[in-house]
Design an enzyme around this catalytic site. Structure first.
Site, PDB file in Angstrom:
ATOM      1  N   GLU B  60      27.585  36.942  39.499  1.00 42.67           N
ATOM      2  CA  GLU B  60      26.374  37.567  40.005  1.00 42.67           C
ATOM      3  C   GLU B  60      25.136  36.753  40.359  1.00 42.67           C
ATOM      4  OE1 GLU B  60      28.656  38.747  37.651  1.00 42.67           O
ATOM      5  OE2 GLU B  60      29.173  40.499  38.752  1.00 42.67           O
ATOM      6  N   HIS B 129      28.704  50.437  31.359  1.00 39.49           N
ATOM      7  CA  HIS B 129      28.673  50.858  32.857  1.00 39.49           C
ATOM      8  C   HIS B 129      27.982  52.020  33.336  1.00 39.49           C
ATOM      9  CE1 HIS B 129      32.020  48.166  32.596  1.00 39.49           C
ATOM     10  NE2 HIS B 129      32.131  48.215  33.925  1.00 39.49           N
TER      11      HIS B 129
HETATM   12  C1  LIG Z   1      29.690  41.089  35.344  1.00 39.01           C
HETATM   13  C2  LIG Z   1      30.676  42.029  35.905  1.00 39.01           C
HETATM   14  N1  LIG Z   1      30.811  41.981  37.312  1.00 39.01           N
HETATM   15  C3  LIG Z   1      31.407  42.851  37.963  1.00 39.01           C
HETATM   16  C4  LIG Z   1      32.453  43.793  37.228  1.00 39.01           C
HETATM   17  C5  LIG Z   1      33.265  44.662  37.860  1.00 39.01           C
HETATM   18  N2  LIG Z   1      34.837  44.186  37.430  1.00 39.01           N
HETATM   19  C6  LIG Z   1      35.374  44.769  36.389  1.00 39.01           C
HETATM   20  S1  LIG Z   1      36.852  43.838  36.155  1.00 39.01           S
HETATM   21  C7  LIG Z   1      36.556  43.137  37.607  1.00 39.01           C
HETATM   22  C8  LIG Z   1      37.677  42.209  37.934  1.00 39.01           C
HETATM   23  C9  LIG Z   1      38.110  41.136  36.952  1.00 39.01           C
HETATM   24  O1  LIG Z   1      39.125  40.262  37.300  1.00 39.01           O
HETATM   25  P1  LIG Z   1      39.784  39.427  36.275  1.00 39.01           P
HETATM   26  O2  LIG Z   1      38.799  38.550  35.423  1.00 39.01           O
HETATM   27  O3  LIG Z   1      40.716  38.454  37.014  1.00 39.01           O
HETATM   28  O4  LIG Z   1      40.430  40.280  34.905  1.00 39.01           O
HETATM   29  P2  LIG Z   1      41.417  41.253  35.291  1.00 39.01           P
HETATM   30  O5  LIG Z   1      40.962  42.494  35.528  1.00 39.01           O
HETATM   31  O6  LIG Z   1      42.446  41.008  36.188  1.00 39.01           O
HETATM   32  O7  LIG Z   1      42.044  41.326  33.728  1.00 39.01           O
HETATM   33  C10 LIG Z   1      35.206  43.362  38.430  1.00 39.01           C
HETATM   34  C11 LIG Z   1      34.709  42.562  39.462  1.00 39.01           C
HETATM   35  C12 LIG Z   1      31.971  43.793  35.701  1.00 39.01           C
HETATM   36  N3  LIG Z   1      32.891  44.524  34.920  1.00 39.01           N
HETATM   37  N4  LIG Z   1      31.273  42.836  35.040  1.00 39.01           N
END
Ligand SMILES: Cc1ncc(C[n+]2csc(CCOP(=O)(O)OP(=O)(O)O)c2C)c(N)n1
Lengths: 345, 327
Positions: B60, B129
């Site tokens: 972000e 959230h």
């Molecule tokens: C700072 C932030 N940005 C966006 C999100 C929304 N979000 C939650 S999980 C996710 C994907 C994360 O992917 P990864 O790090 O690969 O972990 P996985 O879910 O595959 O375990 C996003 C974009 C968030 N929770 N926090």
């Protein structure tokens, strides 16, 4: 494959099966609307949590992760009943119904959550390691995060800090290939995350995250290094079988891709090794499976029969003492807060 | 008039503005191939291509700052934050860069950028959230902030935001995305800085913005059954704030209830209540009432999370207090 024996094999299998069955149950309960909001299942990634937890010293080490935390919480030895109750939002849940699926905690077992902000747990974990070093506890901290999280500034800042202050921390990137609907390769400058370690002068290692024994070995090496003040970055290549969360229609990948990975299923892979070693016992396996099913069913029964938190609890767990605003509410009357959860040495 | 959802209205605004102006680009997490985490950008990648609709890594701070840089160098970026909770990682780039560059350059730089995404409580998401963060942005001179409560405003305000030469933060709501309403067929801009009278009334003024406007309208309907005529003002724009419309209404009704789904301290609602108290001291027949969320992080448990937030019932009770009709 170093020093594994048959009993260890059965233990690792049992731990993975318990996570798998718990997650399947959680998925069903979500379908029945017993669980709401975001619910991120761990199916497919069990070998990572279990491989690490089998070498983590839960008496003095700490573990932190993101919102995909059920598997790590179970691996840390947390009670399935209290985890499921948290998913149901009940007062008997590990976080008294305040946190839900993404925010499981058990300080007494060294499990420090359960974080919903992508990457935020990484600097926090490095801070936990700072305290361990400062207090000479001999413990180390393991922090898990995804292939999406590794690009956050928080990761890079934290890794640099860990190195310059020689902190006892292992950073584990669980590369399950997908960050929500984004394939990791589309958003990464490198195709091997362990390379990122070299930018900060720390040791990086890639491990097959579907192979629980390989994970255990890598974890043992990493924790040895960390305890000696050498932080380590591990990339565990793994795969998530389910959607990102329960509401994900998964249009970004094919059924075939998922099936391909299911052929390397971590439980199946371990079973094959046990069979090859002549150590397979079908009855014992079935008994483990049945026990895991019973565990999951019991957890649901416990959650189902547990009470909802009382409305006044919304004012609790915010400050160390009663919040300054308590007592001047007309509608809902606050009650004295409970004893704070017992911390650890 | 076409009936469309809030989500479709936002989509149409971006679609039209991207059509008009090649310098408009959209970037954010999952906005392209996934059509947006909440499907607001559906179809835009297909129509405008990968040069103008870009999936970012989950960074972000980085992509928000990149947007600011692109804005001072001739582009009109739309930066989508998956939710405002995650925009906290980008606070510095918005507050210290986007909001300040015009001023610090003695007026020589323009920062025509839009930051948008859902703000406020959703459901079953616990403390990280489900936060209403309007005051984080409204606090800052140099930013403009809008909060559409219905599809027509979502469409018209977003279009104005994209055309604006200053940074504009758009507060959407996950809980409004599927709401449907009439949106004009012809191209329409809703000016930034102009409140709307969502319902006319004579006995009490209810001021709200974003999702709670719905509760305010429900409350007004309930009050009508009790013989109370409530006027509902939808602020639409939080910075600049249309004080004229608020003060004119309170001068007529003599009573005010301000609603804000955020925490009470240092909130937009608290500021509006303060302005009414100062400007309408002479015409007020009762203290200004304020309905906010409880002063607590959002709990996961559903009964608790509902009890934390403003509701039609809480607004009715506040209006009755202001009218000394409390039972
Ligand atoms: C700072 C932030 N940005 C966006 C999100 C929304 N979000 C939650 S999980 C996710 C994907 C994360 O992917 P990864 O790090 O690969 O972990 P996985 O879910 O595959 O375990 C996003 C974009 C968030 N929770 N926090």
């Amino acid at each position: 494959m170093s020093e594994w024996n048959i009993e260890l094999g059965w233990k690792l299998r049992n731990d993975m099966v318990r996570i798998r069955r718990f997650e399947e149950k959680a998925g069903q309960m979500y379908g029945l609307r017993k669980i709401g909001g975001f619910c991120h299942l761990y199916n497919g990634q069990e070998a990572v949590a279990v491989g690490f937890s089998s070498t983590v010293d839960h008496e003095r080490d700490y573990v932190l992760t993101g919102y995909r935390d059920h598997g790590h919480a179970l691996a840390a030895g947390m009670e399935p009943d209290a985890i499921m109750a948290e998913l149901f939002g009940k007062v008997t849940g590990v976080s008294r119904g305040k946190g839900g699926s993404m925010h499981l905690f058990d300080p007494a077992r060294g499990f420090l959550g359960g974080n919903g902000i992508v990457g935020a747990q990484i600097p926090v974990a490095v801070g936990v390691a700072f305290a361990q070093k400062h207090r000479k506890s001999g413990g180390a901290t393991v922090v898990f995060f995804g292939d999406g999280a590794i690009h956050q500034g928080a990761f890079h800042e934290a890794l640099n800090l860990a190195k310059i202050w020689s902190l006892p921390v292992v950073l584990v990137c669980e590369n399950n290939q997908w960050g929500m609907g984004t394939n990791w390769k589309r958003v990464s400058a490198v195709d091997d995350f362990s390379l990122m370690a070299s930018a900060y002068g720390v040791r990086g290692e890639q491990v097959d995250g579907m192979d629980v024994l390989a994970v255990k070995d890598a974890a043992t090496r990493a924790l040895d290094d960390a305890r000696a003040g050498r932080p380590v970055l591990i990339e565990a290549r793994t795969y998530r079988y389910k959607g990102h969360s329960m509401s994900d229609p998964q249009k970004y990948r094919t059924r075939d891709e998922v099936d391909e990975y299911r052929k390397q299923d971590p439980i199946y892979l371990l079973e094959e090794k046990m069979k090859a070693a002549g150590a397979w016992d079908e009855e014992r396996a079935l008994a483990q499976d049945d026990a895991a099913d019973t565990m999951a069913a019991d957890a649901v029964a416990f959650a189902e029969s547990s009470p909802e938190p009382a409305l006044h609890t919304m004012y609790e767990d915010i400050y160390s003492q009663d919040p300054f605003f308590m007592g001047r509410r007309d509608g809902i009357h606050a009650m004295p807060s409970r004893n704070p959860a017992t911390g650890r040495a | 008039m076409a009936i469309m959802s809030y989500r479709e209205a936002l989509n149409r605004a971006m679609d039209e503005e991207m059509e008009h102006d090649a310098s408009v680009v959209l970037m954010g997490e999952e906005v392209a191939e996934y059509d947006g985490a909440y499907k607001v950008s559906r179809g835009l990648l297909e129509k405008f291509g990968t040069e103008r609709v870009l999936d970012t890594p989950i960074t972000e701070l980085g992509f928000t700052g990149l947007g600011v840089g692109a804005a001072i160098a001739g582009m009109r970026p739309i930066v989508e934050w998956m939710t405002h909770n995650f925009a906290l990682l980008a606070l510095d780039q918005v507050v210290n860069e986007a909001a300040k560059l015009r001023h610090m350059s003695g007026g020589r730089l323009s920062v025509p950028i839009v930051f948008r995404g859902p703000n406020g409580p959703a459901e079953y998401l616990s403390s990280q959230h489900s936060q209403a963060l309007a005051s984080y942005w409204v606090h800052v001179p140099g930013l403009k902030v809008v909060a559409p409560s219905n599809p027509a405003d979502a469409y018209g305000l977003l279009k104005s935001a994209i055309r604006d030469d200053d940074p504009v933060v758009v507060l959407e709501s996950e809980m409004l995305y599927s709401d449907k309403g009439e949106v004009p067929d012809e191209e329409t801009l809703v000016p930034i800085g102009k409140a709307a009278i969502a319902r006319a009334g004579t006995d009490v003024t209810i001021v709200a913005f974003g999702r709670p406007v719905k509760y305010a309208l429900e409350a007004a309907a309930l009050l009508e059954k009790r013989g109370v005529s409530a006027e509902v003002i939808d602020l639409r724009s939080l910075r600049p704030l249309d004080e004229g419309t608020i003060m004119e209404s309170v001068a007529r009704t003599g009573r005010a209830v301000v609603v804000d789904e955020s925490w009470p301290a240092a909130s937009v609602g608290a500021y509006v209540a303060h302005r009414i108290a100062v400007e309408r001291f002479d015409s007020l027949d009762a203290p200004v009432e304020f309905v906010s969320s409880e002063d607590v992080p959002m709990p996961y448990n559903h009964a608790l999370e509902l009890a934390v937030q403003p509701s039609a019932g809480k607004i009715v009770a506040a209006a009755l207090r202001a009218l000394y009709l409390e039972e």
